[in-house]
Design a protein around this motif. Structure first.
Motif, short mmCIF file in Angstrom:
data_model
loop_
_atom_site.label_atom_id
_atom_site.label_comp_id
_atom_site.label_asym_id
_atom_site.label_seq_id
_atom_site.Cartn_x
_atom_site.Cartn_y
_atom_site.Cartn_z
N ILE A 24 0.59 -1.17 -0.17
CA ILE A 24 -0.33 -0.18 -0.14
C ILE A 24 0.80 1.45 -0.25
CG2 ILE A 24 -1.83 1.00 1.24
CD1 ILE A 24 -2.62 -1.81 2.29
N ALA A 25 1.14 2.38 -0.62
CA ALA A 25 1.26 3.20 -0.98
C ALA A 25 0.70 4.56 -0.17
CB ALA A 25 2.08 3.94 -2.53
N VAL A 26 1.38 5.18 0.37
CA VAL A 26 0.25 5.95 1.00
C VAL A 26 1.83 7.52 1.51
CG1 VAL A 26 -0.29 6.72 3.35
CG2 VAL A 26 -0.49 4.63 2.94
N LEU A 27 0.60 8.98 1.42
CA LEU A 27 1.96 10.02 1.31
C LEU A 27 0.90 11.12 2.05
CD1 LEU A 27 3.71 10.19 -1.82
CD2 LEU A 27 4.54 10.46 0.09
N THR A 28 1.30 11.70 2.63
CA THR A 28 1.32 12.81 3.41
C THR A 28 -0.26 13.56 2.34
OG1 THR A 28 2.80 13.97 3.65
CG2 THR A 28 2.10 12.27 5.21
N ALA A 29 -0.80 14.67 2.30
CA ALA A 29 -0.87 15.53 1.40
C ALA A 29 -1.93 16.91 2.55
CB ALA A 29 -2.64 15.64 0.89
N TYR A 30 -1.97 17.68 2.26
CA TYR A 30 -2.53 18.82 3.59
C TYR A 30 -3.52 20.27 2.67
CZ TYR A 30 2.10 17.44 5.42
OH TYR A 30 2.56 16.01 6.54
N THR A 31 -3.59 19.91 1.61
CA THR A 31 -4.16 20.89 0.65
C THR A 31 -4.64 19.68 -0.25
OG1 THR A 31 -1.59 21.43 -0.20
CG2 THR A 31 -2.52 22.53 1.54
N VAL A 47 -3.83 12.50 5.79
CA VAL A 47 -3.46 14.47 6.73
C VAL A 47 -3.11 13.67 8.19
CG1 VAL A 47 -4.82 16.51 7.08
CG2 VAL A 47 -6.05 14.99 4.89
N GLY A 48 -1.63 14.47 7.65
CA GLY A 48 -0.81 13.81 9.22
C GLY A 48 -0.93 15.24 9.40
N ASP A 49 -0.63 15.02 11.20
CA ASP A 49 -1.03 16.10 12.17
C ASP A 49 0.63 17.10 12.00
OD1 ASP A 49 0.55 14.48 13.81
OD2 ASP A 49 -0.45 14.66 14.94
N VAL A 85 -8.93 8.68 1.81
CA VAL A 85 -8.65 9.47 3.14
C VAL A 85 -8.61 9.27 4.03
CG1 VAL A 85 -8.27 12.19 3.16
CG2 VAL A 85 -9.07 10.96 1.27
N ILE A 86 -7.38 9.69 4.76
CA ILE A 86 -7.39 9.85 6.27
C ILE A 86 -6.71 10.77 7.26
CG2 ILE A 86 -6.60 7.96 8.07
CD1 ILE A 86 -8.47 6.28 6.61
N VAL A 87 -7.64 10.88 8.01
CA VAL A 87 -6.66 12.09 8.96
C VAL A 87 -6.96 12.04 10.60
CG1 VAL A 87 -7.71 15.05 9.44
CG2 VAL A 87 -8.39 13.70 7.59
N ASP A 88 -5.33 12.89 10.69
CA ASP A 88 -4.85 12.43 11.85
C ASP A 88 -5.48 13.94 13.10
OD1 ASP A 88 -2.82 11.46 12.42
OD2 ASP A 88 -1.29 12.33 11.73
#
Ligand code: KIV
Length: 284
Positions: A24-31, A47-49, A85-88
């Motif tokens: 599974i490939a995961v990257l952070t995104a904030y915008t 969407v990491g803190d 989409v997973i959010v912290d």
């Protein structure tokens, strides 16, 4: 009636079903724009803190608030259509009680449209994970180096170098998986410990500074593309140097402005061209 989207988002249960399968490939995104760039390439946008440090310039993730995470989470959902989409959940928004965690996680799901939440959680938070998971909230756990506990560690430290801590991290993984998390981020642990955890638990492990044997990997996108800082942690592979490119673009722009080369006629409305013709205005 609006046309239903043809593209179906990847769900948390679909990610859970990838245990032992395609990584599974995961990257952070904030915008929203970053989500748009990444969406077709990864399975999950986190969407990491970490946005507290990467976007807001804090030294730790502790000052990040629920409202900040909701605003960024909603932007990432708007900017994507395929990735899960997973959010912290930020520091202080879930540790007090299962009820507090549920109230805030439900708000996160309702106000962002995200597919699940992530909690930094080991044995001590297992009952909270169970409470959420049994009430319709997909939970991604996060064990090993938990940045929200930086003050109890006394710094950001790799976990599991000594056998007692390694055992604790393994116990955390078991507890979080048994409580019903659909996957677990394993951060900053010794490689053999991450490998053992991946073998033991029935849900996918997502490694960061962990092991290639994890069921997936996650990195902070700004680290990956050289846009955060000069310091690159050992576990980060830089795939591009966008920070350098940005610096070059800014320098070239400033030079053009100072030399009155920008904006030339082609970037103006109604300015005479060098051959005397007028550039037509798009809107009168
Ligand atoms: O906050 C974050 O971005 C994270 C990942 C680095 C796993 O928790």
């Amino acid at each position: 009636m609006s046309t239903p989207s043809r593209i179906k988002r990847i769900t948390a249960p679909e990610l859970a079903a990838r245990k032992g399968g395609e990584p599974i490939a995961v990257l952070t995104a904030y915008t929203a724009p970053m989500a748009q760039f990444l969406d077709e390439h990864v399975d999950c946008l986190l969407v990491g803190d970490s946005l507290g440090m990467v976007v807001y310039g804090f030294d730790t993730t502790l000052p990040v608030t629920l409202d900040m995470m909701i605003n960024h989470g909603a932007a990432v959902v708007r900017g994507s259509e395929r990735a899960c989409v997973i959010v912290d959940m930020p520091f202080g928004s879930y540790q007090e009680s299962a009820e507090q965690a549920y109230r805030n996680a439900a708000r996160m799901m309702q106000e962002t449209g995200c597919d699940g939440v992530k909690l930094e959680a080991g044995v001590a938070m297992a009952s909270t994970i169970e409470f959420l998971a049994q009430r319709g909230i997909p939970v991604m756990g996060h064990i090993g180096l938990m940045p929200q506990s930086v003050n109890t560690y006394g710094g950001f430290r790799v976990q599991g170098k000594d056998t007692t801590v390694a055992r604790q991290v393994i116990d955390d993984a078991r507890a979080v998986a048994d409580a019903g998390a659909f996957s677990i981020v394993v951060e900053g642990v010794m490689e053999p410990v991450a490998r053992e955890i991946t073998q033991i638990v029935a849900v996918p492990t997502i490694g960061i500074g962990a092991s290639v044997e994890c069921d997936g990997q996650v990195l902070v996108t700004e680290d990956l593309v050289g846009m955060f800082s000069d310091f690159t942690p050992k576990f980060v592979k830089r795939y591009a140097e966008l920070g350098d490119e940005l610096g070059k673009a800014a320098a070239a722009y400033a030079e053009d402005v100072r030399a009155r080369r920008f904006p030339s006629a082609e970037y103006c409305f109604g300015a005479p061209k060098t051959d005397g013709a007028e550039v037509r205005q798009l809107k009168p």
